[in-house]
Design a protein around this motif. Structure first.
Motif, short mmCIF file in Angstrom:
data_model
loop_
_atom_site.label_atom_id
_atom_site.label_comp_id
_atom_site.label_asym_id
_atom_site.label_seq_id
_atom_site.Cartn_x
_atom_site.Cartn_y
_atom_site.Cartn_z
N THR A 119 65.18 82.48 -9.18
CA THR A 119 64.57 83.58 -9.95
C THR A 119 63.17 83.89 -9.44
O THR A 119 62.59 84.91 -9.79
N LYS A 120 62.61 83.01 -8.61
CA LYS A 120 61.27 83.21 -8.07
C LYS A 120 61.31 83.10 -6.56
O LYS A 120 62.21 82.50 -5.99
N ALA B 73 54.93 79.27 -11.14
CA ALA B 73 55.08 79.86 -9.81
C ALA B 73 53.91 79.43 -8.93
O ALA B 73 52.76 79.46 -9.35
N ARG C 297 52.71 80.99 -6.61
CA ARG C 297 51.91 82.17 -6.28
C ARG C 297 51.07 82.66 -7.47
O ARG C 297 50.34 83.63 -7.34
N LYS C 298 51.17 82.00 -8.60
CA LYS C 298 50.49 82.48 -9.80
C LYS C 298 48.99 82.68 -9.57
O LYS C 298 48.29 81.79 -9.11
N GLN D 20 50.85 87.01 -5.83
CA GLN D 20 51.53 87.10 -7.11
C GLN D 20 52.30 88.40 -7.26
O GLN D 20 51.84 89.47 -6.85
N ASP D 21 53.47 88.32 -7.86
CA ASP D 21 54.33 89.46 -8.20
C ASP D 21 54.95 90.14 -6.99
O ASP D 21 55.62 91.18 -7.14
N SER D 22 54.75 89.61 -5.79
CA SER D 22 55.39 90.20 -4.62
C SER D 22 56.68 89.45 -4.30
O SER D 22 56.73 88.22 -4.39
N HIS D 23 57.68 90.20 -3.91
CA HIS D 23 58.95 89.59 -3.52
C HIS D 23 59.07 89.43 -2.01
O HIS D 23 60.09 88.98 -1.51
N THR E 260 55.74 100.23 0.27
CA THR E 260 55.33 98.83 0.29
C THR E 260 54.10 98.64 1.16
O THR E 260 53.13 97.97 0.77
N ASP F 183 51.02 100.22 -0.46
CA ASP F 183 50.50 99.39 -1.54
C ASP F 183 49.66 98.24 -0.99
O ASP F 183 48.55 97.96 -1.48
#
Length: 329
Positions: free
Chosen positions: A76-77, A97, A99-100, A105-108, A140, A143
């Protein structure tokens, strides 16, 4: 699979050898270096990020206060996660996570791709090249390029020091940035930018100001330039009070036919800076609120005009300051 972080950080884990922190700093940080790092996989990239302050080397469990272990994510992460699992008294299972709170963070995207993309931006590669080389979508890349500019903006805002000093010359000027109305004539709609350049160095400052009044500009000058500095400006009346504020003040009158060659060189330097800044912003479709970030990029690049290896290392340092990876909740 879990790992012993201390053993892994020393260079080995699960039968595999990784570079030590000292080895990461050897050689050139060029595109081949980051391609190879990306090919080594997420674990190697994770270690590289920890070695360079982009990710935390350890994380404290919010329940028992012990250091958590790095384990494979459950799908999931992205990448690995910090985990603490205790049975018996005070039983708990906590995950965070890796990456927190970090740059990632929040990048896939994988860590390797983000590192390559960041290097490419620092090295002024075009958006199209980044898209093609890393097989990324246009939005992407846009951003992430904006994220990089925000780091530059944080660096500029964090600088609250002053430049100049006795025996030094700071050239000041102001200019309005924006598109010409209907693309013709001399009327410009945009923002006023006030700046100073320390002669014979890369030290400079730029600030967006609401107006060009003497009070506004004098406040910036006193906050940004050290007393005793020789300030060079044009003959605009707003600067007439500088001599009364502890500065030596030299002026250049552009309407005079004969200009002293040394004075002309001083003047052309700051005008060249404004021209370079405008060229760097030319064609950028920045929307309201993004102008400062584009200007900050120019300032950061000017102040960090080093060989690419050192420039990338400095930008990673700026990232770690803008997004310091937390060690606890």
């Amino acid at each position: 699979m879990s790992m012993n972080v201390q053993e892994w950080m020393s260079g080995e884990w699960d039968g595999q050898k990784y570079y030590s922190p000292a080895e990461w700093m050897k050689g050139e940080w060029n595109i081949f270096f980051f391609y190879e790092l990306m090919k080594l996989g997420e674990n190697a990239c994770l270690k590289f990020c920890m070695d360079n302050g982009l990710l935390a080397k350890w994380y404290e469990c919010p329940v028992c206060g012990e250091r958590m272990k790095l384990v494979d994510s459950d799908g999931t992460k992205v990448g690995k996660v910090w985990s603490c699992r205790k049975r018996g008294v005070n039983a708990h299972q906590i995950k965070r996570a890796v990456r927190k709170g970090s740059w990632f963070q929040d990048s896939h995207l994988s860590l390797g791709v983000i590192l390559c993309l960041t290097y490419m931006w620092v090295n002024r590669m075009t958006k199209e090249s980044i898209m093609n080389d890393l097989d990324l979508a246009s939005q992407t890349v846009t951003d992430w390029m904006n994220f990089c500019r925000e780091v530059c903006e944080d660096e500029c805002l964090a600088f609250d020091g002053r430049i100049g000093g006795v025996g030094k010359i700071v050239e000041i000027d102001e200019s309005k940035f924006g598109k010409r109305k209907y693309n013709r004539g001399r009327r410009v709609e945009g923002k006023w930018v006030f700046g100073g350049l320390l002669r014979y160095s890369n030290e400079c400052f730029f600030e967006v100001v609401d107006e060009r009044s003497a009070d506004v500009l004098l406040e910036v000058i006193k906050r940004r330039i050290l007393p005793g500095t020789t300030i060079m400006s044009d003959c605009w009346s707003s600067y007439s009070c500088l001599s009364d504020e502890g500065f030596k003040h030299l002026t250049v009158n552009h309407s005079v036919t004969f200009v002293d060659p040394d004075t002309e060189a001083h003047t052309n330097a700051i005008e060249g800076t404004w021209s370079a800044l405008k060229r760097s912003l030319h064609g950028t479709n920045h929307v309201a609120g993004e102008f400062d970030a584009y200007m900050a990029e120019y300032i950061w690049r000017r102040q960090n005009n080093y060989r690419i290896t050192e420039k990338v290392q400095r930008f990673f340092g700026a990232i770690s300051r803008a997004f310091p990876p937390p060690n606890k909740d």
